[in-house]
Design a protein around this motif. Structure first.
Motif, PDB file in Angstrom:
ATOM      1  N   ALA A 175       0.842  -1.206   0.000  1.00  0.00           N
ATOM      2  CA  ALA A 175       0.000   0.000   0.000  1.00  0.00           C
ATOM      3  C   ALA A 175       0.870   1.246   0.000  1.00  0.00           C
ATOM      4  CB  ALA A 175      -0.926  -0.002   1.204  1.00  0.00           C
ATOM      5  N   GLY A 176       0.296   2.363  -0.434  1.00  0.00           N
ATOM      6  CA  GLY A 176       1.058   3.602  -0.528  1.00  0.00           C
ATOM      7  C   GLY A 176       0.387   4.791   0.119  1.00  0.00           C
ATOM      8  N   TRP A 177      -0.647   4.541   0.933  1.00  0.00           N
ATOM      9  CA  TRP A 177      -1.389   5.642   1.569  1.00  0.00           C
ATOM     10  C   TRP A 177      -1.830   5.186   2.950  1.00  0.00           C
ATOM     11  CZ3 TRP A 177      -5.817   6.923   4.053  1.00  0.00           C
ATOM     12  CH2 TRP A 177      -6.250   8.246   4.024  1.00  0.00           C
ATOM     13  N   GLY A 178      -1.566   6.010   3.954  1.00  0.00           N
ATOM     14  CA  GLY A 178      -2.008   5.669   5.301  1.00  0.00           C
ATOM     15  C   GLY A 178      -2.006   6.887   6.201  1.00  0.00           C
ATOM     16  N   ARG A 179      -2.814   6.826   7.247  1.00  0.00           N
ATOM     17  CA  ARG A 179      -2.927   7.931   8.194  1.00  0.00           C
ATOM     18  C   ARG A 179      -2.973   7.378   9.622  1.00  0.00           C
ATOM     19  NH1 ARG A 179      -1.804  10.087   4.107  1.00  0.00           N
ATOM     20  NH2 ARG A 179      -2.883  11.794   3.021  1.00  0.00           N
ATOM     21  N   ILE A 180      -2.209   8.006  10.507  1.00  0.00           N
ATOM     22  CA  ILE A 180      -2.230   7.691  11.932  1.00  0.00           C
ATOM     23  C   ILE A 180      -2.484   8.988  12.683  1.00  0.00           C
ATOM     24  CG2 ILE A 180      -0.897   6.876  13.913  1.00  0.00           C
ATOM     25  CD1 ILE A 180       0.811   5.266  11.841  1.00  0.00           C
ATOM     26  N   VAL A 181      -3.449   8.975  13.581  1.00  0.00           N
ATOM     27  CA  VAL A 181      -3.722  10.136  14.434  1.00  0.00           C
ATOM     28  C   VAL A 181      -3.827   9.646  15.871  1.00  0.00           C
ATOM     29  CG1 VAL A 181      -5.201  12.105  14.907  1.00  0.00           C
ATOM     30  CG2 VAL A 181      -5.011  11.240  12.566  1.00  0.00           C
ATOM     31  N   GLY A 182      -3.030  10.252  16.750  1.00  0.00           N
ATOM     32  CA  GLY A 182      -3.103   9.944  18.169  1.00  0.00           C
ATOM     33  C   GLY A 182      -3.700  11.105  18.937  1.00  0.00           C
ATOM     34  N   LEU A 183      -4.164  10.829  20.141  1.00  0.00           N
ATOM     35  CA  LEU A 183      -4.704  11.867  21.026  1.00  0.00           C
ATOM     36  C   LEU A 183      -3.816  11.959  22.254  1.00  0.00           C
ATOM     37  CD1 LEU A 183      -7.484  13.379  20.410  1.00  0.00           C
ATOM     38  CD2 LEU A 183      -7.155  11.243  19.169  1.00  0.00           C
ATOM     39  N   THR A 184      -3.456  13.177  22.644  1.00  0.00           N
ATOM     40  CA  THR A 184      -2.581  13.356  23.796  1.00  0.00           C
ATOM     41  C   THR A 184      -3.158  14.387  24.754  1.00  0.00           C
ATOM     42  OG1 THR A 184      -0.273  13.599  24.468  1.00  0.00           O
ATOM     43  CG2 THR A 184      -1.102  15.189  22.855  1.00  0.00           C
ATOM     44  N   SER A 185      -2.469  14.564  25.877  1.00  0.00           N
ATOM     45  CA  SER A 185      -2.875  15.546  26.867  1.00  0.00           C
ATOM     46  C   SER A 185      -1.671  15.854  27.737  1.00  0.00           C
ATOM     47  CB  SER A 185      -4.033  15.013  27.717  1.00  0.00           C
ATOM     48  OG  SER A 185      -4.650  16.056  28.433  1.00  0.00           O
ATOM     49  N   GLY A 186      -1.774  16.878  28.590  1.00  0.00           N
ATOM     50  CA  GLY A 186      -0.656  17.256  29.436  1.00  0.00           C
ATOM     51  C   GLY A 186       0.185  18.334  28.786  1.00  0.00           C
ATOM     52  N   GLY A 275       4.193  14.364  11.545  1.00  0.00           N
ATOM     53  CA  GLY A 275       5.178  14.606  12.582  1.00  0.00           C
ATOM     54  C   GLY A 275       4.880  15.804  13.436  1.00  0.00           C
ATOM     55  N   ASN A 276       3.592  16.109  13.634  1.00  0.00           N
ATOM     56  CA  ASN A 276       3.195  17.292  14.394  1.00  0.00           C
ATOM     57  C   ASN A 276       2.359  16.924  15.607  1.00  0.00           C
ATOM     58  OD1 ASN A 276       3.911  19.723  12.508  1.00  0.00           O
ATOM     59  ND2 ASN A 276       2.914  18.226  11.187  1.00  0.00           N
ATOM     60  N   VAL A 277       2.500  17.741  16.642  1.00  0.00           N
ATOM     61  CA  VAL A 277       1.546  17.738  17.753  1.00  0.00           C
ATOM     62  C   VAL A 277       0.717  18.998  17.612  1.00  0.00           C
ATOM     63  CG1 VAL A 277       1.216  17.765  20.248  1.00  0.00           C
ATOM     64  CG2 VAL A 277       3.140  16.488  19.261  1.00  0.00           C
ATOM     65  N   ILE A 278      -0.540  18.825  17.295  1.00  0.00           N
ATOM     66  CA  ILE A 278      -1.419  19.956  16.974  1.00  0.00           C
ATOM     67  C   ILE A 278      -2.279  20.274  18.200  1.00  0.00           C
ATOM     68  CG2 ILE A 278      -3.283  20.756  15.481  1.00  0.00           C
ATOM     69  CD1 ILE A 278      -2.094  18.846  13.341  1.00  0.00           C
ATOM     70  N   THR A 279      -2.039  21.427  18.789  1.00  0.00           N
ATOM     71  CA  THR A 279      -2.762  21.831  20.001  1.00  0.00           C
ATOM     72  C   THR A 279      -3.995  22.634  19.621  1.00  0.00           C
ATOM     73  OG1 THR A 279      -0.729  21.879  21.310  1.00  0.00           O
ATOM     74  CG2 THR A 279      -2.614  23.110  22.164  1.00  0.00           C
ATOM     75  N   LEU A 280      -5.136  22.173  20.054  1.00  0.00           N
ATOM     76  CA  LEU A 280      -6.414  22.869  19.824  1.00  0.00           C
ATOM     77  C   LEU A 280      -6.774  23.656  21.076  1.00  0.00           C
ATOM     78  CD1 LEU A 280      -8.433  19.956  18.134  1.00  0.00           C
ATOM     79  CD2 LEU A 280      -6.808  21.562  17.102  1.00  0.00           C
TER      80      LEU A 280
END
Length: 281
Positions: A175-186, A275-280
């Motif tokens: 395969a040549g397409w994929g997405r990973i999204v994690g949720l963090t806190s702190g 490669g980003n941590v996106i703060t909302l």
């Protein structure tokens, strides 16, 4: 209205029976993504969002516990009624055999997974202080091997194994397409009064950012979202007053608002965001 620009993508969303996980499953399905809703209902107060054992009826009066005790099949059925494709599976992510079984189930019923959303948490509120409760009167417990193990098994080990499973299967089928999204806190000073939770989320963040670097050549992006205070059933008037007076917390978000960012990161439009941590806020 359902987005008619359907895709052939398949998502695995953990903790998808309520809150941000359920909102993300619905939002992905609205874009034509097939979704496996993984979840586990808690046994008592103070356990994680969708991660625990069999629900304890004695806690039914607690709105947050009641929200987390929703059967994930209800979310999957709602998606199917709207014309989408979805399955639900209740499984304990603390079991290291579960990630492989979830991928097997998704492939059997929906197709190969190419979107992974690590949302579930084994949330346990432990602390180094002797205080019996936090500022919002939620009970605290001391750090023990048990609290550490539960928190890290669900919030750090399981995401690592799920990412590894996605990468292995992705590579095997070319395969040549994929997405990973994690949720963090702190934050930079950890997470006082939720110390193992904050530490486990930091570990998950590190795993996800490593995946962004290691898996880029496979067409996989990996990012982490740090939501603002989000009303998943635990937000009280006191919490809202705290947010309103805080210089760093700007909003109390709805789960559907957070889901919009997650769904964007799982889209073609976000191909250059990794490669980003996106703060909302």
């Amino acid at each position: 209205m359902r987005d008619t620009s359907s895709t052939s993508h398949v998502a695995l969303v953990t903790g998808a029976n309520q809150g941000i996980g359920a909102a993300t499953a619905r939002a992905l399905a609205a874009r034509g993504v097939a979704v496996l809703c993984a979840y586990l209902r808690p046994s008592g107060p103070g356990e994680g969002s969708g991660e625990g054992d069999v629900p304890d009826p004695s806690h039914a009066a607690d709105p947050y516990h009641a929200a987390r005790s929703v059967d994930g099949e209800e979310v999957a059925a709602e998606i199917r009624r709207a014309g989408g494709r979805a399955e639900a599976c209740e499984a304990d992510l603390a079991d290291p055999a579960v990630p492989g079984r979830l991928f097997d189930l998704a492939e059997d019923r929906l197709g190969p997974v190419d979107i992974l959303v690590n949302n579930a948490s084994g949330w346990i509120q432990d602390t180094f202080t002797p205080d019996p409760a936090d500022r919002f009167d939620r009970p605290l417990r001391p750090v023990t091997a048990e609290t550490w193990s539960r928190q890290f098994s669900v919030d750090a080990m399981a995401p690592a194994l799920l990412i590894g499973e996605l990468a292995r299967r992705h590579r095997a089928r070319g395969a040549g397409w994929g997405r990973i999204v994690g949720l963090t806190s702190g934050g930079e000073l950890g997470f006082p009064s939720e110390v193992s939770y904050g530490a486990a989320k930091a570990a998950q963040t590190d795993y996800t950012l490593s995946a962004a670097a290691e898996l880029a050549g496979l067409g996989i992006t990996a990012n982490v979202v740090r939501p603002p205070v989000t009303d998943t059933g635990w937000v009280t008037d006191e919490v809202r007053r705290f947010v309103a007076s805080s210089p760093t917390h700007f909003h109390v978000a709805d789960p559907a608002e957070v889901a919009k960012t997650i769904v964007f990161l799982a889209s073609d439009e976000a191909a250059l965001i990794t490669g980003n941590v996106i703060t909302l806020r």
